[in-house]
Scaffold this active site. Sequence first.
Site, PDB file in Angstrom:
ATOM      1  N   SER A  50      33.134  57.129  45.692  1.00 31.79           N
ATOM      2  CA  SER A  50      32.331  58.419  45.935  1.00 31.79           C
ATOM      3  C   SER A  50      33.270  59.644  45.694  1.00 31.79           C
ATOM      4  O   SER A  50      34.342  59.316  45.933  1.00 31.79           O
ATOM      5  CB  SER A  50      31.543  58.623  47.055  1.00 31.79           C
ATOM      6  OG  SER A  50      32.484  58.435  48.302  1.00 31.79           O
ATOM      7  N   ASP A  82      31.187  56.881  41.656  1.00 33.16           N
ATOM      8  CA  ASP A  82      29.830  56.871  42.126  1.00 33.16           C
ATOM      9  C   ASP A  82      29.152  58.510  42.326  1.00 33.16           C
ATOM     10  O   ASP A  82      30.192  59.156  43.087  1.00 33.16           O
ATOM     11  CB  ASP A  82      29.612  56.131  43.682  1.00 33.16           C
ATOM     12  CG  ASP A  82      28.487  56.231  44.299  1.00 33.16           C
ATOM     13  OD1 ASP A  82      27.241  56.015  43.674  1.00 33.16           O
ATOM     14  OD2 ASP A  82      28.229  56.007  45.470  1.00 33.16           O
ATOM     15  N   HIS A  83      28.244  58.652  41.794  1.00 34.98           N
ATOM     16  CA  HIS A  83      27.652  60.200  41.906  1.00 34.98           C
ATOM     17  C   HIS A  83      28.816  61.325  41.307  1.00 34.98           C
ATOM     18  O   HIS A  83      29.025  62.216  42.068  1.00 34.98           O
ATOM     19  CB  HIS A  83      27.319  60.407  43.354  1.00 34.98           C
ATOM     20  CG  HIS A  83      25.917  59.730  43.731  1.00 34.98           C
ATOM     21  ND1 HIS A  83      24.767  60.190  43.135  1.00 34.98           N
ATOM     22  CD2 HIS A  83      25.964  58.779  44.635  1.00 34.98           C
ATOM     23  CE1 HIS A  83      24.051  59.464  43.838  1.00 34.98           C
ATOM     24  NE2 HIS A  83      24.540  58.191  44.466  1.00 34.98           N
ATOM     25  N   GLY A 209      20.815  54.019  47.866  1.00 31.94           N
ATOM     26  CA  GLY A 209      20.248  54.059  49.134  1.00 31.94           C
ATOM     27  C   GLY A 209      19.687  52.987  49.756  1.00 31.94           C
ATOM     28  O   GLY A 209      18.777  52.813  50.293  1.00 31.94           O
ATOM     29  N   ASP A 232      26.399  51.211  50.691  1.00 30.58           N
ATOM     30  CA  ASP A 232      27.643  51.960  51.436  1.00 30.58           C
ATOM     31  C   ASP A 232      27.317  51.882  52.922  1.00 30.58           C
ATOM     32  O   ASP A 232      28.067  51.381  53.478  1.00 30.58           O
ATOM     33  CB  ASP A 232      27.690  53.296  50.991  1.00 30.58           C
ATOM     34  CG  ASP A 232      28.809  53.950  51.397  1.00 30.58           C
ATOM     35  OD1 ASP A 232      29.575  53.375  52.167  1.00 30.58           O
ATOM     36  OD2 ASP A 232      29.421  55.233  50.951  1.00 30.58           O
TER      37      ASP A 232
HETATM   38  O1  G3H Z   1      26.390  58.038  47.656  1.00 31.86           O
HETATM   39  C1  G3H Z   1      26.355  58.149  48.724  1.00 31.86           C
HETATM   40  C2  G3H Z   1      27.636  57.460  49.354  1.00 31.86           C
HETATM   41  O2  G3H Z   1      27.373  56.930  50.649  1.00 31.86           O
HETATM   42  C3  G3H Z   1      28.767  58.759  49.459  1.00 31.86           C
HETATM   43  O3  G3H Z   1      29.066  59.118  50.581  1.00 31.86           O
HETATM   44  O4  G3H Z   1      30.787  60.927  49.587  1.00 31.86           O
HETATM   45  O5  G3H Z   1      30.486  60.226  52.210  1.00 31.86           O
HETATM   46  O6  G3H Z   1      31.577  58.608  50.796  1.00 31.86           O
HETATM   47  P1  G3H Z   1      30.631  59.993  50.969  1.00 31.86           P
HETATM   48  P1  13P Z   2      23.633  53.685  50.964  1.00 28.72           P
HETATM   49  O1  13P Z   2      24.730  54.274  51.941  1.00 28.72           O
HETATM   50  O2  13P Z   2      22.139  54.092  51.869  1.00 28.72           O
HETATM   51  O3  13P Z   2      23.691  52.274  51.089  1.00 28.72           O
HETATM   52  O4  13P Z   2      23.533  54.152  49.618  1.00 28.72           O
HETATM   53  C1  13P Z   2      24.481  53.896  48.912  1.00 28.72           C
HETATM   54  C2  13P Z   2      24.692  54.603  47.669  1.00 28.72           C
HETATM   55  O5  13P Z   2      23.387  54.758  46.894  1.00 28.72           O
HETATM   56  C3  13P Z   2      25.993  54.827  46.715  1.00 28.72           C
HETATM   57  O6  13P Z   2      25.713  55.478  45.896  1.00 28.72           O
HETATM   58 ZN    ZN Z   3      24.016  56.695  45.584  1.00 32.43          ZN
END
Ligand code: G3H
Ligand code: 13P
Ligand code: ZN
Length: 285
Positions: A50, A82-83, A209, A232
């Site tokens: 992320s 991720d994102h 999620g 996550d």
């Molecule tokens: O997409 C959600 C992940 O849990 C990202 O969380 O940026 O705190 O690593 P983070």
């Molecule tokens: P969670 O933390 O809710 O499992 O979501 C993870 C996620 O979507 C990372 O992109």
């Molecule tokens: Zn996500």
Amino acid sequence: MALVSVAEMLKDADREGYAVGAFNTNNMEIAQAIVEAAEAERSPVIMQASQGAIAYAGLEYITSMALLAASKATVPVALNLDHGTSFAQVVQCIRSGFSAVMYDGSKLSLEENIAMTRKVLEIARPVGVSVEAELGKIGGTEDDITVSEKDALFTDPDEAAVFVRETGIDCLAIAIGTAHGQYKGEPKLDFERLKKIRALTQIPIVLHGSSGVPDEAVQEAIRLGIRKVNIDTNIREAFVWAMRRELEKNPNEIDPRKILGPARSDTVETIREKMRVFGSSGRIK
Ligand code: G3H
Ligand code: 13P
Ligand code: ZN
């Protein structure tokens, strides 16, 4: 083995009707746990980083750990951003060696999201990097969604059809009632919406999620076309709860390995359980 793209990995999942887990890493122990679990379960696996993970560990460390893990692995491993929200970062990740990227333009208008996602595809596809995009707003568990807000926030199936047709993405992240983080109550997934989205797009769908979503609900979602499941929070819980347990057992421990080792082992177990729920276990001979 070299890193495999997410699109490549999801081909088999789509054919066979299972989902591949995408697990977030932040450090060496979690990266090792992800690959150790995949090896033990004979499962393909997606490791992902992320914005927070990249800021914490640094892009080079994340990529090096994933490349090393994949080179030693006997099961397919993918490394996904991720994102991702910045085009510059997408370029950096591809250059660094990621095999897949998620471009999250869900806060943009449909037209802007299409335009930005296309731009990402234009640079990713020629080098074999697959692209996930997002439509709808997944949000956090702190956001209370009322029924009237649902239509505005959840992915619109007709928009999804247009989005997929106009972009040509490899997989689509959707909002159907899940949220990032720990849930206060039990999440209720909009399966009808998922069914429509899958029918209209015909591509692998991604569930974000997913920590805290009951196993049966995840399995029903997989039956309806979810092919990548993001986890996550459950990893964070397994890791930190084990660290806390070890420190409580021996408050005077000063050897980090005695705390992080058990945390890594518990994380392996959590990930293995997820792989069994997603049906990806035993897929690699
Ligand atoms: O997409 C959600 C992940 O849990 C990202 O969380 O940026 O705190 O690593 P983070
Ligand atoms: P969670 O933390 O809710 O499992 O979501 C993870 C996620 O979507 C990372 O992109
Ligand atoms: Zn996500």
